[in-house]
Write an enzyme that holds these catalytic residues in place. Structure first.
Site, PDB file in Angstrom:
ATOM      1  N   ASP A  33       0.808  -1.203   0.000  1.00  0.00           N
ATOM      2  CA  ASP A  33       0.000   0.000   0.000  1.00  0.00           C
ATOM      3  C   ASP A  33       0.858   1.277   0.000  1.00  0.00           C
ATOM      4  OD1 ASP A  33      -2.829   0.981   0.546  1.00  0.00           O
ATOM      5  OD2 ASP A  33      -1.800   1.911   2.228  1.00  0.00           O
ATOM      6  N   GLU A  74       1.901  -0.295  -4.830  1.00  0.00           N
ATOM      7  CA  GLU A  74       0.994   0.796  -5.193  1.00  0.00           C
ATOM      8  C   GLU A  74       1.858   2.066  -5.170  1.00  0.00           C
ATOM      9  OE1 GLU A  74      -3.153   2.994  -3.867  1.00  0.00           O
ATOM     10  OE2 GLU A  74      -1.688   2.428  -2.374  1.00  0.00           O
TER      11      GLU A  74
END
Ligand code: GLC
Length: 478
Positions: free
Chosen positions: A181, A243
């Site tokens: 993330d 990401e």
């Protein structure tokens, strides 16, 4: 490498399948639905966070990296899910949230030095708007996202050790890798200098306030690869997809230790052949793209590109070279919720997270109870009905998953009529008409697959359709 051409199916655990009637999806529910994924033909599933969390950001605020939130089940349920996935030849990827914890993680009070503090805020902005600093006990802590998500200090060796421990924990339990993330936010300027005014465009959409700043100090610090090396060291051999919210030209330091990065330039391109071509060209200039067109932050294909283009978007996503990520519900062309209600997520993302629609019943087969968010259009759009229909979006996606295994290496972008995106993968050519008019398409050889019956009319594509053909490349006529 197993993942090089893999299709990874994103499961948003809260909204996939509820097994106990509390209206919230859970790990047992996911296990119950694995046959759908095996039938569809995906290679792996990525689970958005299911760790203990006060749910200010629905699990992206982790309060224990080595547990399962009771709403999602238990560690035993996780083990059973991995075992059931294995039996079906499916790998399980988890979501690692390394940049911040929940403010309720015991670390925040027990180890304040694991976080980033300042006496006065600088000008850094939170991704969700406003200052990235909030006050606690007379000092300011950094939060790149919600104030309930304090940023960890990745230059503190204890933080790295704790995170390595968590990374290993799930790999030992059978996870095949991680989607990581917000990894461009892992390391910031150690001097906490202000972001200077922007002199050039960032290259991806930002908020109006962020656009005014060159985001050079608040993220993407030069020593990021060193931290990534420590992540890799803990889970050598696992798939790591970042990401990385940066244009692909800035991926290189990340790909020193990660396997792939999400291709946000394509995700954000408008449904226009030129824009799509530019994004694909930029991103495929170097290896490492993981393709994604939709997720729990940006919404589904039908809403993003229009119902008339959703099938073509799926065809593009699944015929590009490299791993592709498919968001739950996109295989049936499920739409987003109405929006504007913003009951749960303050950043307004509830509408991308409505439950998966399995059948035509009011809650779409997602739960026997009251769903935490209602089904959007289960009566019209659901797995059960589409499985029986060879013309459905679900059948198309399944056919695409079979077809993609036959496509050649690499990609050659083809010249085509305005509004038509076309490319070749070995013997196969793919053309997508992004316009509302019939357009000629450079498809050679025999038709292999089309987004709807009659899409290919001679050497032209009907409005809003796409097709794949196979055969020898013929020189252009005339
Ligand atoms: C990522 C997640 C998003 C979350 C944010 C903060 O962008 O996809 O859902 O809110 O990180 O963790």
């Amino acid at each position: 490498m197993w993942w090089e051409n893999a299709v990874v199916y994103q499961v948003y655990p809260r909204s996939f399948q509820d097994s106990d009637g509390d209206g919230v999806g859970d790990l047992r529910g996911i296990a119950e639905r694995l046959d759908h994924l095996a039938w569809l033909g995906v290679d792996a599933l990525w689970l958005s966070p299911f760790y203990p969390s006060p749910m200010h950001d629905f699990g992206y605020d982790v309060s224990d990296y080595k547990g399962v939130d009771p709403v999602f089940g238990t560690l035993d349920d996780f083990d059973a899910l991995v075992a059931a996935a294995r039996e079906r030849g499916l790998r399980v990827l988890l979501d690692l949230v390394p940049c911040h914890t929940s403010i309720e993680h015991p670390w925040f009070s027990e180890h304040p030095d694991w976080y980033i503090w300042a006496d006065e805020p600088n000008n850094w902005l939170s991704a969700f708007g406003g200052s990235a600093w909030s006050k606690r006990n007379g000092r300011y802590y950094l939060h790149s996202f919600y104030p309930e998500q304090p940023d960890l200090d990745w230059r503190n060796p204890d933080v790295i050790a704790a995170m390595q421990d968590a990374l290993e924990f799930w790999i030992d339990r059978g996870a095949a890798g991680y989607r990581i993330d917000a990894i461009d936010r892992l390391l910031k300027d150690p001097g906490l200098r202000d972001d200077p005014p922007a002199t050039e465009a960032f290259g991806l959409p930002l908020s109006a306030k962020e656009e005014k700043l060159a985001l050079t100090h608040s993220r993407n610090a030069p020593d990021t690869p060193e931290a990534l090396r420590r992540i890799r060291e803990a889970v050598d051999g696992a798939l790591l997809v970042g990401e990385v919210y940066l244009p692909s030209a800035k991926w290189q330091p990340y790909l020193e230790h990660l396997d792939a990065a999400f291709a946000f330039e394509l995700l954000h391109a408008s449904w226009d052949a030129d824009a799509l071509r530019r994004a694909i060209e930029a991103t495929t200039r170097r290896p490492g793209a993981a393709w994604v067109l939709s997720n729990h932050d940006f919404g589904r294909l039908v809403t993003r590109f229009g119902a008339e283009n959703a099938r073509s978007a799926a065809m593009m996503l699944l015929t590009l070279p490299g791993p592709a990520f498919l968001y739950q519900g996109d295989e049936i062309g499920q739409g987003d919720g109405p929006g504007g209600q913003c009951e749960f997520d303050r950043a307004g993302r509830d509408r991308y997270r409505h439950p998966m629609q399995w059948d035509a019943s009011p809650a779409g087969g997602f739960t026997t109870g009251e769903p935490w968010l209602p089904a959007v259009d289960a009566e019209r759009t659901n797995v059960e009905a589409q499985r029986e229909d060879p013309r459905s979006m679900l059948s198309l996606v399944r056919d695409l998953l079979t077809l993609r295994r036959l496509l050649g290496e690499g990609i050659e972008l083809l010249d085509a009529a305005p509004g038509v995106l076309a490319y070749r993968r070995g013997d196969h050519s793919i053309a997508i008409n992004t316009t509302a008019e019939e357009r000629p398409a450079p498809l050679d050889g025999e038709l292999v697959l089309e987004t709807e019956p009659g899409a290919l009319r001679g050497r032209a594509l009907a409005p809003h359709t796409a097709a794949v053909a196979m055969g020898l490349h013929l020189p252009p006529m005339g």
